[in-house]
Design a protein around this motif. Structure first.
Motif: not given
Length: 120
Positions: A34-38, A93-103
């Protein structure tokens, strides 16, 4: 999201692409997507792969997180009752994974509260 939550087994285990320890239980597993959808923008599934027995599924997706393109896959296993008992998400990729982790990290208090509320 309610329909997806209804497919989760009570003892479902969610393995995150950004956290080492898996999350156990329906409430937390429902709260995270649910949070990821935002967080995800332009999310769409692009391919589905199933095993011959129909118990294991791979749902390949694309999305954006901030200014990063992300590719990922939801690996799903269903139990004898047809409910999801394992959900593992991978992204690259890693840069997107890091952005996802931060968000998602910014959302964690709200995720935890939503899980507590649903499990009561």
């Amino acid at each position: 999201m309610d329909a997806a939550e209804a497919l989760l087994a009570p003892d479902v285990v969610f393995t995150s692409p950004v956290v080492f320890k898996p999350y156990a239980g329906k409430a937390i597993t429902a709260a995270i997507p649910r949070a990821a959808s935002g967080v995800f923008k332009n999310f769409r599934y692009v391919r589905e792969i199933n095993d011959a027995k129909g118990r294991d599924h791979a749902l390949v997706f694309t999305a954006r997180v901030g200014d990063r393109e992300i590719d990922g896959c939801d690996f799903i296993h269903v139990d004898d009752n047809g409910l999801i008992d394992e959900l593992t998400v991978t992204v690259r990729p890693l840069s997107a994974t890091q952005a996802l982790a931060a968000a998602m990290g910014e959302q964690f208090e709200r995720i935890a509260e939503a899980a507590r509320t649903r499990s009561l």
